[in-house]
Scaffold this motif. Structure first.
Motif, PDB file in Angstrom:
ATOM      1  N   HIS A 190       0.833  -1.207   0.000  1.00 35.12           N
ATOM      2  CA  HIS A 190       0.000   0.000   0.000  1.00 35.12           C
ATOM      3  C   HIS A 190       0.869   1.260   0.000  1.00 35.12           C
ATOM      4  CE1 HIS A 190      -4.065  -1.561   0.322  1.00 35.12           C
ATOM      5  NE2 HIS A 190      -3.684  -2.422   1.253  1.00 35.12           N
ATOM      6  N   ALA A 191       1.878   1.287   0.875  1.00 35.11           N
ATOM      7  CA  ALA A 191       2.727   2.474   0.981  1.00 35.11           C
ATOM      8  C   ALA A 191       3.520   2.702  -0.303  1.00 35.11           C
ATOM      9  CB  ALA A 191       3.671   2.329   2.174  1.00 35.11           C
ATOM     10  N   GLN A 192       4.045   1.632  -0.886  1.00 33.54           N
ATOM     11  CA  GLN A 192       4.789   1.778  -2.139  1.00 33.54           C
ATOM     12  C   GLN A 192       3.890   2.279  -3.255  1.00 33.54           C
ATOM     13  OE1 GLN A 192       6.392  -2.176  -2.573  1.00 33.54           O
ATOM     14  NE2 GLN A 192       8.260  -1.701  -1.434  1.00 33.54           N
ATOM     15  N   THR A 193       2.640   1.805  -3.279  1.00 33.33           N
ATOM     16  CA  THR A 193       1.703   2.249  -4.301  1.00 33.33           C
ATOM     17  C   THR A 193       1.428   3.741  -4.166  1.00 33.33           C
ATOM     18  OG1 THR A 193       0.667   0.073  -4.342  1.00 33.33           O
ATOM     19  CG2 THR A 193      -0.588   1.889  -5.282  1.00 33.33           C
ATOM     20  N   TRP A 194       1.210   4.214  -2.940  1.00 33.63           N
ATOM     21  CA  TRP A 194       0.991   5.635  -2.730  1.00 33.63           C
ATOM     22  C   TRP A 194       2.238   6.440  -3.089  1.00 33.63           C
ATOM     23  CZ3 TRP A 194      -3.128   8.450  -2.348  1.00 33.63           C
ATOM     24  CH2 TRP A 194      -4.333   7.881  -1.903  1.00 33.63           C
ATOM     25  N   ALA A 195       3.408   5.946  -2.746  1.00 31.81           N
ATOM     26  CA  ALA A 195       4.639   6.675  -3.070  1.00 31.81           C
ATOM     27  C   ALA A 195       4.813   6.813  -4.577  1.00 31.81           C
ATOM     28  CB  ALA A 195       5.841   5.956  -2.452  1.00 31.81           C
ATOM     29  N   LEU A 196       4.515   5.755  -5.308  1.00 28.08           N
ATOM     30  CA  LEU A 196       4.634   5.818  -6.766  1.00 28.08           C
ATOM     31  C   LEU A 196       3.599   6.757  -7.367  1.00 28.08           C
ATOM     32  CD1 LEU A 196       5.247   2.040  -7.588  1.00 28.08           C
ATOM     33  CD2 LEU A 196       6.903   3.909  -7.747  1.00 28.08           C
ATOM     34  N   ALA A 197       2.385   6.734  -6.816  1.00 28.25           N
ATOM     35  CA  ALA A 197       1.332   7.591  -7.354  1.00 28.25           C
ATOM     36  C   ALA A 197       1.624   9.065  -7.094  1.00 28.25           C
ATOM     37  CB  ALA A 197      -0.013   7.202  -6.735  1.00 28.25           C
ATOM     38  N   LEU A 198       2.184   9.374  -5.935  1.00 26.63           N
ATOM     39  CA  LEU A 198       2.449  10.763  -5.578  1.00 26.63           C
ATOM     40  C   LEU A 198       3.748  11.284  -6.166  1.00 26.63           C
ATOM     41  CD1 LEU A 198       1.426  10.558  -1.813  1.00 26.63           C
ATOM     42  CD2 LEU A 198       0.108  11.594  -3.677  1.00 26.63           C
ATOM     43  N   ASP A 199       4.675  10.377  -6.446  1.00 25.41           N
ATOM     44  CA  ASP A 199       6.001  10.779  -6.944  1.00 25.41           C
ATOM     45  C   ASP A 199       6.107  10.419  -8.418  1.00 25.41           C
ATOM     46  OD1 ASP A 199       8.601  11.580  -7.154  1.00 25.41           O
ATOM     47  OD2 ASP A 199       9.435   9.831  -6.135  1.00 25.41           O
ATOM     48  N   GLN A 200       5.453  11.181  -9.275  1.00 21.40           N
ATOM     49  CA  GLN A 200       5.418  10.853 -10.699  1.00 21.40           C
ATOM     50  C   GLN A 200       6.789  10.899 -11.344  1.00 21.40           C
ATOM     51  OE1 GLN A 200       2.800   9.797 -12.346  1.00 21.40           O
ATOM     52  NE2 GLN A 200       1.383  10.004 -10.635  1.00 21.40           N
ATOM     53  N   ASP A 201       7.676  11.747 -10.825  1.00 21.35           N
ATOM     54  CA  ASP A 201       9.011  11.882 -11.414  1.00 21.35           C
ATOM     55  C   ASP A 201      10.066  11.120 -10.626  1.00 21.35           C
ATOM     56  OD1 ASP A 201       7.969  13.611 -13.335  1.00 21.35           O
ATOM     57  OD2 ASP A 201       8.227  15.348 -12.007  1.00 21.35           O
ATOM     58  N   GLY A 202       9.611  10.239  -9.741  1.00 19.86           N
ATOM     59  CA  GLY A 202      10.573   9.588  -8.861  1.00 19.86           C
ATOM     60  C   GLY A 202      11.274   8.390  -9.449  1.00 19.86           C
ATOM     61  N   ALA A 203      10.748   7.824 -10.555  1.00 18.81           N
ATOM     62  CA  ALA A 203      11.345   6.609 -11.086  1.00 18.81           C
ATOM     63  C   ALA A 203      12.778   6.838 -11.537  1.00 18.81           C
ATOM     64  CB  ALA A 203      10.503   6.082 -12.248  1.00 18.81           C
ATOM     65  N   GLU A 204      12.990   7.937 -12.254  1.00 17.82           N
ATOM     66  CA  GLU A 204      14.342   8.177 -12.772  1.00 17.82           C
ATOM     67  C   GLU A 204      15.341   8.465 -11.664  1.00 17.82           C
ATOM     68  OE1 GLU A 204      16.604  11.037 -16.047  1.00 17.82           O
ATOM     69  OE2 GLU A 204      14.418  11.028 -15.899  1.00 17.82           O
ATOM     70  N   PRO A 205      15.025   9.348 -10.688  1.00 18.03           N
ATOM     71  CA  PRO A 205      15.980   9.514  -9.572  1.00 18.03           C
ATOM     72  C   PRO A 205      16.251   8.221  -8.829  1.00 18.03           C
ATOM     73  CG  PRO A 205      14.382  11.298  -9.605  1.00 18.03           C
ATOM     74  CD  PRO A 205      13.914  10.296 -10.608  1.00 18.03           C
ATOM     75  N   ARG A 206      15.209   7.396  -8.614  1.00 16.37           N
ATOM     76  CA  ARG A 206      15.429   6.127  -7.936  1.00 16.37           C
ATOM     77  C   ARG A 206      16.345   5.218  -8.746  1.00 16.37           C
ATOM     78  NH1 ARG A 206       9.948   6.683  -6.444  1.00 16.37           N
ATOM     79  NH2 ARG A 206       9.283   5.517  -8.290  1.00 16.37           N
ATOM     80  N   GLU A 207      16.166   5.245 -10.067  1.00 12.12           N
ATOM     81  CA  GLU A 207      17.004   4.409 -10.914  1.00 12.12           C
ATOM     82  C   GLU A 207      18.461   4.856 -10.861  1.00 12.12           C
ATOM     83  OE1 GLU A 207      17.325   3.191 -15.624  1.00 12.12           O
ATOM     84  OE2 GLU A 207      15.366   3.607 -14.738  1.00 12.12           O
ATOM     85  N   ARG A 208      18.668   6.185 -10.869  1.00  9.51           N
ATOM     86  CA  ARG A 208      20.048   6.680 -10.777  1.00  9.51           C
ATOM     87  C   ARG A 208      20.667   6.291  -9.440  1.00  9.51           C
ATOM     88  NH1 ARG A 208      17.883  11.477 -13.161  1.00  9.51           N
ATOM     89  NH2 ARG A 208      17.933  12.512 -11.121  1.00  9.51           N
ATOM     90  N   ALA A 209      19.882   6.385  -8.376  1.00  8.71           N
ATOM     91  CA  ALA A 209      20.402   5.989  -7.064  1.00  8.71           C
ATOM     92  C   ALA A 209      20.720   4.503  -7.040  1.00  8.71           C
ATOM     93  CB  ALA A 209      19.381   6.334  -5.980  1.00  8.71           C
ATOM     94  N   ALA A 210      19.861   3.678  -7.656  1.00  4.33           N
ATOM     95  CA  ALA A 210      20.110   2.240  -7.705  1.00  4.33           C
ATOM     96  C   ALA A 210      21.369   1.927  -8.505  1.00  4.33           C
ATOM     97  CB  ALA A 210      18.903   1.525  -8.312  1.00  4.33           C
ATOM     98  N   GLU A 211      21.587   2.667  -9.568  1.00  2.00           N
ATOM     99  CA  GLU A 211      22.791   2.440 -10.378  1.00  2.00           C
ATOM    100  C   GLU A 211      24.050   2.726  -9.573  1.00  2.00           C
ATOM    101  OE1 GLU A 211      22.162   4.911 -13.721  1.00  2.00           O
ATOM    102  OE2 GLU A 211      20.878   3.471 -14.794  1.00  2.00           O
ATOM    103  N   ARG A 212      23.987   3.752  -8.741  1.00  2.00           N
ATOM    104  CA  ARG A 212      25.164   4.060  -7.917  1.00  2.00           C
ATOM    105  C   ARG A 212      25.390   3.003  -6.842  1.00  2.00           C
ATOM    106  NH1 ARG A 212      22.890   9.303  -8.134  1.00  2.00           N
ATOM    107  NH2 ARG A 212      22.042   9.029  -6.021  1.00  2.00           N
ATOM    108  N   LYS A 213      24.301   2.396  -6.370  1.00  2.00           N
ATOM    109  CA  LYS A 213      24.406   1.428  -5.280  1.00  2.00           C
ATOM    110  C   LYS A 213      24.616  -0.007  -5.763  1.00  2.00           C
ATOM    111  CE  LYS A 213      23.601   4.153  -1.690  1.00  2.00           C
ATOM    112  NZ  LYS A 213      24.558   4.296  -0.561  1.00  2.00           N
ATOM    113  N   ARG A 214      24.546  -0.243  -7.060  1.00  2.00           N
ATOM    114  CA  ARG A 214      24.643  -1.623  -7.543  1.00  2.00           C
ATOM    115  C   ARG A 214      26.000  -2.216  -7.164  1.00  2.00           C
ATOM    116  NH1 ARG A 214      26.331   1.462 -11.795  1.00  2.00           N
ATOM    117  NH2 ARG A 214      27.907   0.561 -13.204  1.00  2.00           N
ATOM    118  N   SER A 215      25.988  -3.484  -6.796  1.00  2.00           N
ATOM    119  CA  SER A 215      27.228  -4.125  -6.365  1.00  2.00           C
ATOM    120  C   SER A 215      27.031  -5.630  -6.315  1.00  2.00           C
ATOM    121  CB  SER A 215      27.652  -3.619  -4.978  1.00  2.00           C
ATOM    122  OG  SER A 215      26.679  -3.960  -4.009  1.00  2.00           O
TER     123      SER A 215
END
Length: 470
Positions: A190-215
């Motif tokens: 439920h919380a993730q669904t609300w976060a995605l719905a409210l953060d329309q531009d959040g996918a790209e920043p999250r992806e960049r953060a994930a790329e930096r953290k990949r290991s």
């Protein structure tokens, strides 16, 4: 003024008394299913209330350890490096548990005004209220706040509070759909669904953060194996999950070659597989690595495809004694593991003198080429061990008569086995032999009945031929 020590002592005595009654009188064993369910629910609520007290205590310890002057911090007064060390010492809890308490406390502890010193609302007031009511524990707190907190730079505090309040309603069973109280796993969704719905531009920043953290890190070998840890990108994790799913998909039924009905017809009987899911996923990854290494598509090393070099003394190999050694692996390998690797890879014999001088180099021998593999896959259809449903492309070719013992690299001497059954073939007692170029298997003593040699019937082509003959 000590307001909690006496009540806590009384509570400890009461809990100890309840525990003694449950154990000495076997109260849980004597309860009916309805009574036991009610007791478990009550114990869960008690645990959540105790977690609420723990989270508040942790928050206060953190507040007293946040001073700019190190000597004025609570951690310094009690001789600890930081809050985590102090809490581990006081509660004898694991570091992971202590860290979860700290994360929960950060979201629900009341803030204190720097100007007046008065208590202010917590960052997520609805979540704190649910915690104090015993509706959610640490799992629920983190399930709700982690997803919303990750979007904090892009979603205002007011909007996050409102979203958290809606999810808390689901935790209390007061959601718009009238569903019963949701567990922590559902609250996270439920919380993730609300976060995605409210953060329309959040996918790209999250992806960049994930790329930096990949290991992906391979640890130091231990007596139990080599630990692996890391962080996968979501798409990489999804690809790995599809590989796992391909291996772990259960078969509903299959023709077992050892059990027949009164008319002599084969009857469905599932094979035993006592591996845990984690062990199955390990074996799936091993199969994927084997396929990748033999695909010819990986980058080369020194002009050649990546090769796992295994060295073993010829006498040890013949006598099944001693150990083998692989490059880039500190732990020795068993002779059985060396035989399995030799069975599926490329063999090049290097002869050395006692002083280490190389006195002879043989030619590389490809154990089974792609044409032989296709023919064997067509004949066998899959792993010859009954009930194994791993796709044919993930199988290894096993020498029925071992290559090291003079077995020919011929379709009449090769059968399909998955990585797991190939690795542990000797341990689990499956017998495999070739009869005029046709593989036959015999079940071990623990499996089914009628332990006779039977021709493999997993190939669709052979099954159709069997039906036509009937």
């Amino acid at each position: 003024m000590d307001l909690l020590t006496a009540p806590l002592d009384d509570l400890l005595a009461q809990v100890a008394e309840v525990l003694d009654t449950g154990v000495s009188c076997r109260a849980l064993q004597c309860a009916t299913e309805v009574e036991l369910a009610a007791q478990v629910a009550a114990i869960g609520r008690l645990g959540r209330l105790l977690e609420a007290l723990t989270v508040d205590a942790v928050g206060e310890v953190e507040r007293r350890s946040e001073g700019a002057v190190r000597d004025e911090r609570m951690t310094s007064h009690l001789g600890c490096r930081d809050v985590t060390e102090l809490l581990q010492t006081l509660t004898v809890a694991a570091p992971r548990t202590v860290t979860r308490w700290q994360r929960a406390a950060k979201s629900v502890r009341p803030r204190i005004s720097d100007m007046t010193g008065e208590l202010l609302d917590a960052e997520y007031p609805a979540v704190r209220e649910a915690m104090l009511d015993g509706a959610i524990g640490v799992d629920g707190i983190l399930a709700i706040t982690d997803a919303l907190q990750a979007a904090a730079p892009r979603i205002s505090a007011e909007v996050r509070e409102e979203a958290a309040a809606i999810v808390v309603a689901e935790a209390r069973g007061e959601g718009p759909d009238g569903a019963p109280p949701a567990c922590a796993a559902l609250l996270r969704i439920h919380a993730q669904t609300w976060a995605l719905a409210l953060d329309q531009d959040g996918a790209e920043p999250r992806e960049r953060a994930a790329e930096r953290k990949r290991s992906l890190l391979i640890g130091t070998a231990t007596q139990h194996g080599v630990p692996v840890r890391g962080m996968l990108l979501p798409d990489v994790a999804a690809q790995l999950q599809t590989i796992f799913d391909a291996h772990l998909a259960p078969a509903v039924a299959f023709d077992d070659p050892y059990a027949t009905d009164e008319s002599g017809e084969l009857v469905p009987l599932p094979a035993r597989d006592d591996r845990t899911r984690a062990q199955k996923q390990h074996d799936a990854l091993a199969s994927a690595l084997s396929v990748a290494a033999s695909s010819g598509l990986l980058p080369t090393i020194g002009g050649a495809a990546p090769v796992l070099v295994v060295s073993v003394d010829a006498t040890d190999l013949a006598d099944d004694l001693g150990h083998a050694h692989a490059d880039a692996c500190e732990s020795p390998l068993s002779i059985a593991a060396a035989r399995r690797i030799a069975c599926t890879g490329v063999i090049q014999r290097v002869t050395t003198a006692a002083n280490g001088r190389i006195v002879g180099i043989g030619n590389e021998e490809r154990v089974f080429n792609r044409h032989q593999r296709r023919a064997i896959a067509l004949r066998d259809g899959g792993c010859v061990i009954p009930g194994c449903g791993v796709p044919a492309g993930w199988y290894e070719i096993h020498h029925v008569t071992e290559h090291a013992r003079g077995g020919p690299t011929h379709t009449d001497n090769g059968v399909l086995l998955c990585w797991y059954h190939h690795r542990f073939l000797d341990r689990y007692g499956w017998g495999i032999r070739m009869n005029a170029g046709v593989p036959e298997v015999k079940a071990p003593s623990w499996h089914g009945t009628g332990h006779r040699w039977r021709a493999v019937t997993t190939s669709p082509v052979r099954l159709k031929m069997r039906v036509l003959r009937m």
